[in-house]
Design a protein around this motif. Structure first.
Motif, PDB file in Angstrom:
ATOM      1  N   TYR A 108      17.829  31.171 -11.839  1.00 57.64           N
ATOM      2  CA  TYR A 108      16.604  30.366 -11.847  1.00 57.64           C
ATOM      3  C   TYR A 108      16.853  29.143 -10.984  1.00 57.64           C
ATOM      4  CZ  TYR A 108      13.380  26.838 -13.815  1.00 57.64           C
ATOM      5  OH  TYR A 108      12.456  25.834 -13.988  1.00 57.64           O
ATOM      6  N   SER A 109      16.024  28.979  -9.948  1.00 58.32           N
ATOM      7  CA  SER A 109      16.165  27.846  -9.044  1.00 58.32           C
ATOM      8  C   SER A 109      15.272  26.701  -9.526  1.00 58.32           C
ATOM      9  CB  SER A 109      15.798  28.244  -7.610  1.00 58.32           C
ATOM     10  OG  SER A 109      16.005  27.156  -6.731  1.00 58.32           O
ATOM     11  N   GLN A 110      15.875  25.760 -10.229  1.00 60.70           N
ATOM     12  CA  GLN A 110      15.124  24.585 -10.663  1.00 60.70           C
ATOM     13  C   GLN A 110      14.798  23.686  -9.479  1.00 60.70           C
ATOM     14  OE1 GLN A 110      18.197  23.443 -13.683  1.00 60.70           O
ATOM     15  NE2 GLN A 110      16.428  23.232 -15.039  1.00 60.70           N
ATOM     16  N   LYS A 111      15.732  23.614  -8.546  1.00 58.28           N
ATOM     17  CA  LYS A 111      15.569  22.798  -7.351  1.00 58.28           C
ATOM     18  C   LYS A 111      16.255  23.506  -6.203  1.00 58.28           C
ATOM     19  CE  LYS A 111      16.337  18.037  -5.740  1.00 58.28           C
ATOM     20  NZ  LYS A 111      16.969  16.735  -6.091  1.00 58.28           N
ATOM     21  N   SER A 112      15.537  23.753  -5.121  1.00 61.74           N
ATOM     22  CA  SER A 112      16.069  24.570  -4.026  1.00 61.74           C
ATOM     23  C   SER A 112      16.480  23.708  -2.845  1.00 61.74           C
ATOM     24  CB  SER A 112      15.018  25.602  -3.580  1.00 61.74           C
ATOM     25  OG  SER A 112      14.609  26.397  -4.674  1.00 61.74           O
ATOM     26  N   ALA A 113      17.582  24.064  -2.217  1.00 64.18           N
ATOM     27  CA  ALA A 113      18.073  23.340  -1.053  1.00 64.18           C
ATOM     28  C   ALA A 113      17.108  23.483   0.118  1.00 64.18           C
ATOM     29  CB  ALA A 113      19.450  23.856  -0.663  1.00 64.18           C
ATOM     30  N   ARG A 114      17.066  22.468   0.950  1.00 65.54           N
ATOM     31  CA  ARG A 114      16.168  22.494   2.099  1.00 65.54           C
ATOM     32  C   ARG A 114      16.668  23.439   3.181  1.00 65.54           C
ATOM     33  NH1 ARG A 114      14.817  15.987   2.833  1.00 65.54           N
ATOM     34  NH2 ARG A 114      13.932  15.677   0.742  1.00 65.54           N
ATOM     35  N   GLN A 115      17.982  23.622   3.256  1.00 61.61           N
ATOM     36  CA  GLN A 115      18.545  24.523   4.250  1.00 61.61           C
ATOM     37  C   GLN A 115      19.855  25.101   3.734  1.00 61.61           C
ATOM     38  OE1 GLN A 115      19.641  22.448   7.840  1.00 61.61           O
ATOM     39  NE2 GLN A 115      20.389  20.647   6.739  1.00 61.61           N
ATOM     40  N   GLY A 116      20.178  26.307   4.204  1.00 56.52           N
ATOM     41  CA  GLY A 116      21.410  26.955   3.785  1.00 56.52           C
ATOM     42  C   GLY A 116      21.379  27.354   2.322  1.00 56.52           C
ATOM     43  N   SER A 117      22.529  27.735   1.799  1.00 52.94           N
ATOM     44  CA  SER A 117      22.752  28.091   0.393  1.00 52.94           C
ATOM     45  C   SER A 117      21.885  29.247  -0.079  1.00 52.94           C
ATOM     46  CB  SER A 117      22.557  26.875  -0.523  1.00 52.94           C
ATOM     47  OG  SER A 117      21.198  26.528  -0.665  1.00 52.94           O
ATOM     48  N   GLN A 118      21.477  30.134   0.847  1.00 56.44           N
ATOM     49  CA  GLN A 118      20.721  31.309   0.433  1.00 56.44           C
ATOM     50  C   GLN A 118      21.588  32.202  -0.451  1.00 56.44           C
ATOM     51  OE1 GLN A 118      21.307  30.459   3.621  1.00 56.44           O
ATOM     52  NE2 GLN A 118      19.419  30.442   4.830  1.00 56.44           N
ATOM     53  N   THR A 119      20.994  32.764  -1.474  1.00 53.68           N
ATOM     54  CA  THR A 119      21.679  33.791  -2.252  1.00 53.68           C
ATOM     55  C   THR A 119      21.631  35.099  -1.467  1.00 53.68           C
ATOM     56  OG1 THR A 119      21.361  32.816  -4.431  1.00 53.68           O
ATOM     57  CG2 THR A 119      21.511  35.207  -4.341  1.00 53.68           C
ATOM     58  N   THR A 120      22.727  35.832  -1.485  1.00 45.25           N
ATOM     59  CA  THR A 120      22.803  37.101  -0.762  1.00 45.25           C
ATOM     60  C   THR A 120      22.884  38.250  -1.751  1.00 45.25           C
ATOM     61  OG1 THR A 120      25.208  36.778  -0.596  1.00 45.25           O
ATOM     62  CG2 THR A 120      23.865  36.125   1.301  1.00 45.25           C
ATOM     63  N   LEU A 121      22.233  39.356  -1.403  1.00 39.41           N
ATOM     64  CA  LEU A 121      22.239  40.558  -2.224  1.00 39.41           C
ATOM     65  C   LEU A 121      22.653  41.744  -1.380  1.00 39.41           C
ATOM     66  CD1 LEU A 121      18.861  40.253  -4.202  1.00 39.41           C
ATOM     67  CD2 LEU A 121      21.129  39.469  -4.899  1.00 39.41           C
TER      68      LEU A 121
END
Length: 296
Positions: A108-121
């Motif tokens: 659960y993303s309460q607060k998402s980064a503006r750039q980078g830090s993507q989750t990968t699947l």
């Protein structure tokens, strides 16, 4: 093989986007998500009403038993904070180097980064089918993982997994031995520092509706733990060069999720490996919560 940077988008039928403002997740959304888990190994909710309570309700719908990582900080009685530094995190199934990995993991993303830090699947079924036959055969037998766990961590894990430990009861050596006996292929001894020198046999492959998935923690992180050592069934060391080849094949079948505030994703932890791109900028911009459990 080049990194194609495939993106997870709303074109996917199991990328569920709310059509109404502040809409709650209803039974037909949950049914669609269940199909996503069965057909591709994940489902995502975007734009729905969200908070920690609704996230807890979501994981409770799919899991009869909630499990935890003893090294993580709790956010609620059912969820924990994700904190694994700022470097990229390799693909893995959650708690894949333990005897009791969860069958489902949710973020659960309460607060998402503006750039980078993507989750990968990475779908382990697609990855396995793309691997050369020689690599498939090399990992078609149980492998052994060894590492040393500090007393605080092994006690926390025993507390979570022992069926008869009461809340507040001290964890003893007997409790540890009970848990070690619960799963064949695991062993452990306490050293002079009360650390657990631990060994576990795991299967790097799993079956899904007649298909084989390469789903394990071989490529994963060791942020809160000692880096494990892996051996093939014949006793030979799994070398870094082998892991590099696996990572190269996996990257071609990896998809990125660009988080938006309030996103919630559920993942079949027995089939789909997940990871993270490096965090760019201020890491405090990103607040991600994890929950996990088993369906039985």
């Amino acid at each position: 093989m080049l990194n194609t940077r495939n993106k997870i988008t709303a074109l996917n039928p199991y990328f569920l986007v709310s059509s109404k403002e502040n809409e709650s997740i209803k039974s037909h959304h949950l049914a669609q998500a269940q199909l996503g888990l069965e057909e591709q190994g994940w489902a995502l909710f975007r734009g729905f009403q969200h908070n920690l309570d609704s996230f807890n309700e979501l994981i409770s719908h799919f899991c009869q038993q909630i499990t935890f990582d003893p090294a993580r900080e709790f956010t609620t009685s059912m969820s924990q904070k994700v904190d694994a530094g700022t470097q990229a995190v390799g693909l893995h199934i959650e708690n894949g180097n333990t005897p009791f990995p969860p069958s489902l993991v949710a973020f659960y993303s309460q607060k998402s980064a503006r750039q980078g830090s993507q989750t990968t699947l990475c779908d382990g079924v697609s990855l396995y089918e793309a691997l050369p036959k020689s690599i498939q055969e090399r990992f078609d037998s149980p492998i052994r993982v060894t590492r040393t766990l500090p007393e605080l961590l092994w006690k926390a894990y025993v507390r979570n997994e022992h069926p008869k430990l009461a809340e507040g009861q001290d964890v003893t050596k007997q409790h540890l031995e009970d848990v070690l006996k619960m799963v064949p292929g695991q062993d452990g001894t306490l050293n002079a520092k009360r650390e657990l020198d631990y060994s576990l046999k795991i299967n790097p492959l799993s079956k899904h509706n007649g298909k084989t998935a390469f789903a394990n923690a071989l490529l994963g992180p060791s942020f809160n733990y000692q880096k494990p050592v892996y051996h093939h069934a014949d006793g030979s060391l799994i070398k870094q060069s082998e892991l590099d080849v696996l990572a190269e094949y996996a990257e071609a079948h990896t998809y990125e999720l660009d988080w938006e505030n309030g996103d919630m994703i559920i993942i079949d932890n027995t089939r789909v490996m997940h990871g993270r791109r490096a965090i760019q900028g201020n890491p405090d911009e990103r607040q991600l919560v994890i929950a996990m459990g088993r369906s039985v």
